[in-house]
Write a protein that holds these residues in place. Structure first.
Motif, short mmCIF file in Angstrom:
data_model
loop_
_atom_site.label_atom_id
_atom_site.label_comp_id
_atom_site.label_asym_id
_atom_site.label_seq_id
_atom_site.Cartn_x
_atom_site.Cartn_y
_atom_site.Cartn_z
N SER A 34 4.79 8.36 9.22
CA SER A 34 4.47 7.22 8.37
C SER A 34 5.16 5.95 8.87
CB SER A 34 4.90 7.52 6.93
OG SER A 34 4.60 6.43 6.08
N ALA A 35 6.45 6.07 9.24
CA ALA A 35 7.18 4.91 9.74
C ALA A 35 6.60 4.42 11.06
CB ALA A 35 8.65 5.26 9.92
N ALA A 36 6.21 5.35 11.94
CA ALA A 36 5.64 4.97 13.23
C ALA A 36 4.29 4.27 13.06
CB ALA A 36 5.48 6.21 14.12
N VAL A 37 3.48 4.75 12.14
CA VAL A 37 2.18 4.12 11.88
C VAL A 37 2.38 2.71 11.34
CG1 VAL A 37 0.12 4.20 10.42
CG2 VAL A 37 0.94 6.28 11.53
N TYR A 38 3.35 2.54 10.43
CA TYR A 38 3.63 1.21 9.89
C TYR A 38 4.10 0.26 10.99
CZ TYR A 38 5.66 -2.53 7.10
OH TYR A 38 5.97 -3.76 6.58
N LEU A 98 0.83 -1.21 0.00
CA LEU A 98 0.00 0.00 0.00
C LEU A 98 0.86 1.26 0.00
CD1 LEU A 98 -2.67 1.57 0.32
CD2 LEU A 98 -2.47 1.19 2.79
N ALA A 99 1.89 1.28 0.85
CA ALA A 99 2.78 2.43 0.92
C ALA A 99 3.50 2.67 -0.40
CB ALA A 99 3.80 2.24 2.06
N VAL A 100 3.95 1.60 -1.05
CA VAL A 100 4.64 1.73 -2.33
C VAL A 100 3.70 2.30 -3.39
CG1 VAL A 100 5.66 0.41 -4.24
CG2 VAL A 100 6.36 -0.06 -1.89
N LEU A 101 2.46 1.86 -3.40
CA LEU A 101 1.49 2.39 -4.37
C LEU A 101 1.20 3.86 -4.12
CD1 LEU A 101 -1.02 -0.61 -4.53
CD2 LEU A 101 0.70 0.05 -6.23
N VAL A 102 1.15 4.26 -2.86
CA VAL A 102 0.94 5.68 -2.54
C VAL A 102 2.13 6.51 -3.03
CG1 VAL A 102 0.71 7.35 -0.65
CG2 VAL A 102 -0.56 5.20 -0.57
N LYS A 155 10.60 15.52 7.52
CA LYS A 155 11.06 14.60 8.55
C LYS A 155 9.93 14.16 9.48
CE LYS A 155 15.99 15.69 8.69
NZ LYS A 155 17.12 16.18 9.54
N PRO A 156 9.14 15.09 10.05
CA PRO A 156 8.04 14.62 10.90
C PRO A 156 7.01 13.80 10.14
CG PRO A 156 7.94 17.01 10.58
CD PRO A 156 9.27 16.56 10.09
N ALA A 157 6.77 14.13 8.87
CA ALA A 157 5.82 13.34 8.08
C ALA A 157 6.35 11.94 7.83
CB ALA A 157 5.53 14.05 6.76
N LEU A 158 7.65 11.85 7.51
CA LEU A 158 8.26 10.54 7.28
C LEU A 158 8.27 9.72 8.56
CD1 LEU A 158 9.74 8.70 5.26
CD2 LEU A 158 11.89 9.77 6.01
N PHE A 159 8.60 10.36 9.67
CA PHE A 159 8.62 9.66 10.95
C PHE A 159 7.22 9.18 11.33
CE2 PHE A 159 8.66 9.32 15.57
CZ PHE A 159 9.84 8.63 15.80
N TRP A 168 -1.84 5.33 4.75
CA TRP A 168 -2.07 5.96 3.45
C TRP A 168 -1.91 7.48 3.54
CZ3 TRP A 168 -7.70 7.37 2.30
CH2 TRP A 168 -7.77 8.26 1.22
N ILE A 169 -2.59 8.12 4.50
CA ILE A 169 -2.57 9.59 4.58
C ILE A 169 -1.19 10.10 4.97
CG2 ILE A 169 -3.55 11.58 5.77
CD1 ILE A 169 -6.14 9.99 6.10
N SER A 170 -0.57 9.48 5.96
CA SER A 170 0.75 9.95 6.41
C SER A 170 1.80 9.77 5.32
CB SER A 170 1.17 9.21 7.68
OG SER A 170 1.21 7.80 7.48
N THR A 171 1.74 8.65 4.59
CA THR A 171 2.70 8.43 3.50
C THR A 171 2.48 9.43 2.38
OG1 THR A 171 2.75 6.06 4.03
CG2 THR A 171 3.60 6.72 1.88
N GLU A 172 1.22 9.74 2.09
CA GLU A 172 0.94 10.70 1.03
C GLU A 172 1.46 12.09 1.38
OE1 GLU A 172 -2.75 12.40 -1.69
OE2 GLU A 172 -3.15 11.04 -0.02
#
Length: 268
Positions: free
Chosen positions: A118-122, A75-79, A112-116, A232-236
């Motif tokens: 997304s990683a934390a949610v995963y 899902l993350a890769v598709l986003v 950086k906070p957005a990437l962090f 999905w939202i955080s990765t986007e």
């Protein structure tokens, strides 16, 4: 239910394959798109293989959690692929949010906070899936009747996995508030960040409700679906910031009203 699942999985798999082939042909010079296209196919195969193993071996403990982790990664890769494709056709711009010319910090500071986040949610989703599919959840909720021949059969071990899951959820909370601070400063992605906070509160409620209802099926299913939406939202958000183009003159506004590139015409 199994027939419906296999039907939708097959249709989704066909779409992912077509998507990968089209993106590969249209982006022969873009290395990242080609790598992500191959990754989407590889992850699709892994999800299919793990699904078949789970069915043939009667859902062995732990393997369903691995299957879910591959699916979330797909899902993350598709986003990421979607965000990259949109950035190439000019749909995403760093200055499209009508920022002030002198506004600080820049939008890129949110990466950086957005990437962090997304990683934390995963991470939280994978640990939660392991808690559920390793029978740790059953052992935690029903310590008096542990399941035989399962991966987690003692209450102390199940409790430890639960604490790790709660700690990962705490990391999600911290990362979301970190992202919210930057979103308010930059005045961008505020609605998306608030949506993530609302979904996080809903997920926490569903997790607590699942425990007090002894793992009621509908609640645990929606709990997992909310986690996928958060990923999905955080990765986007992270991808739109990463792939955003430099703002044009029309995107920057003077005093928050008149774009610099426009001419104001008055009577006389």
């Amino acid at each position: 239910m199994e027939f419906t699942h296999r039907t939708f999985s097959s249709l989704t798999g066909i779409l992912i394959l077509v998507n990968a082939v089209v993106l590969w042909k249209q982006n022969r010079t873009d290395r990242l798109v080609r790598i992500l296209s191959v990754m989407s196919v590889v992850l699709l195969v892994l999800v299919g293989v793990m699904g078949g193993v789970n069915v043939l071996h009667k859902l062995p403990s732990g393997l369903t959690a691995i299957d879910m982790s591959f699916a979330l990664l797909l899902l993350a890769v598709l986003v990421i692929l979607t965000a990259k494709a949109r950035s190439k056709d000019g749909s995403v711009r760093a200055g499209s949010m009508q920022r002030s010319k002198v506004q600080q910090p820049p939008v890129q500071a949110m990466y950086k906070p957005a990437l962090f986040t997304s990683a934390a949610v995963y991470l939280e989703s994978v640990i939660g899936g392991f808690f559920k599919h390793s029978s740790a959840s059953h052992t935690y909720v029903h310590p008096e009747t542990p399941l035989a021949n399962e991966l987690i059969t003692t209450f102390k071990t199940a409790e430890l996995v639960m604490y790790v899951h709660m700690f990962s959820a705490f990391l999600v909370v911290l990362s979301l508030f970190w992202l919210l601070v930057y979103a308010r400063r930059c005045k961008v992605y505020c609605r998306q960040t608030l949506t993530l906070l609302i979904l996080l509160g809903l997920q926490g409620f569903l997790g607590f409700f699942s425990l007090i209802t002894k793992l009621e099926l509908l609640t645990t299913t929606v709990h997992m679906a909310v986690a996928a939406m958060m990923l999905w939202i955080s990765t986007e958000i992270a991808c739109r910031i990463k792939f955003a183009k430099a703002p044009s003159a029309a995107d920057l506004q003077d005093n928050g009203r008149i774009p610099l590139s426009r001419t104001v015409v008055t009577n006389g």
